[in-house]
Design a protein around this motif. Structure first.
Motif: not given
Length: 317
Positions: A179, A138, A113
């Motif tokens: 991500r 995300r 991430h």
């Protein structure tokens, strides 16, 4: 943890290493799939950290740095005027982050991430560039904080239009959450087993991390330690570093290290990290500031038992 210094000047601090280098050149040397997360607050590669603009800020001339008036008796720090970017500079910003995302994605493990600070004015442009560079969007983290950004009357016409603001007063700071894509047909559980990545860490009390964080302005004691115009508080960064490594292990990268606040947060949590900074001034500040910021007592996120505080769900040591 690998050294990652290559031929650049560097310093080992605890379990972390800081490196004096341009992150583009440095990332080009990093082996693929090296890092478990990125937590960073970039300068946006446009012009606020170009050397001529830093000189103007130091001389009080402003340039892109708006030198604001005192507010309620408090001297306000200079802020970059992103509304001053023209179409050429916005194109330059986009190209900068598309290329950066490509390099960052290569250096990250699948499922790793990225938490990246931005502002409401250029978030859309930044997010589109990172997606074009290969990262998955995300969501966003909203840091609720009265930054004193915005709300100003029209420049050089404050008395003519006293009832008008050029922008609303900013009360939040967005952080993009991205991500690196998982491998084909790989599930999050598979990614966690193979790469220790793929998800984000739950809080120590077992509850999920939320995408809204009540926050504080960076305390004066931290600003005295690390003199950087974009310094983020340890109370925020320790939360982000904590959740960025889902299994509590790995190496967190800050490719725009500044004066080292993200590295200090990682050190406070016992998590390995790498910080990269191209400006000699801030690299030297970071050498001294990181151990001092690491030692600051704040509501912590590395303990077994969670408690609620005025800053939201944080943790005590």
């Amino acid at each position: 943890m690998r050294d990652f210094a290559f031929n650049f000047e560097s310093k080992l601090i605890g379990r972390s290493r800081i490196i004096h280098a341009d992150c583009f050149e440095w990332l080009g040397k990093v082996p693929p799939n090296s890092f478990h997360a990125i937590v960073t607050d970039p300068p946006y590669g446009v012009k606020e950290y170009d050397f001529d603009q830093l000189e103007k800020r130091a001389n009080g001339n402003g340039g892109i740095w708006r030198i604001p008036p005192s507010f309620d008796g408090h001297t306000r720090a200079p802020l970059p005027r992103f509304t001053a970017l023209d179409s050429r500079e916005r194109k330059r910003l986009r190209e900068f982050f598309v290329e950066w995302a490509k390099l960052a994605s290569r250096a990250l493990r699948p499922g790793a991430h990225v938490f990246i600070a931005t502002n409401a004015f250029i978030a859309q442009l930044l997010y589109a560039a990172l997606v074009d560079g290969g990262l998955e969007f995300r969501g966003q983290l909203m840091r609720l904080v009265r930054t004193l950004r915005g709300g100003d009357r029209p420049k050089n016409a404050e008395k003519t239009f006293p009832d008008v603001s050029s922008l609303p007063r900013g009360c939040y700071e967005p952080w993009g959450i991205f991500r690196k894509p998982l491998l084909s047909k790989m599930k999050v559980s598979d990614c966690l087993r193979e790469f220790q990545t793929g998800g984000i860490r739950r809080l120590a009390n077992g509850k999920p991390f939320s995408d809204v964080i009540p926050s504080e302005r960076t305390p004066r004691r931290e600003r005295k330690i690390a003199n950087h115009p974009s310094l983020k508080p340890q109370s925020l960064l320790r939360q982000l570093v904590y959740v960025s490594v889902p299994l509590g292990e790995g190496v967190v990268l800050d490719p725009f290290m500044g004066s080292g606040s993200t590295i200090a947060a990682a050190e406070a949590l016992g998590i390995s990290s790498i910080g990269v900074e191209r400006l000699e001034q801030y690299f030297q500040v970071a050498k001294v500031a990181i151990p001092k910021l690491r030692a600051i007592e704040v509501a912590r996120v590395d303990a077994k038992v969670g408690t609620k505080t005025s800053q939201g769900m944080l943790f005590t040591p």
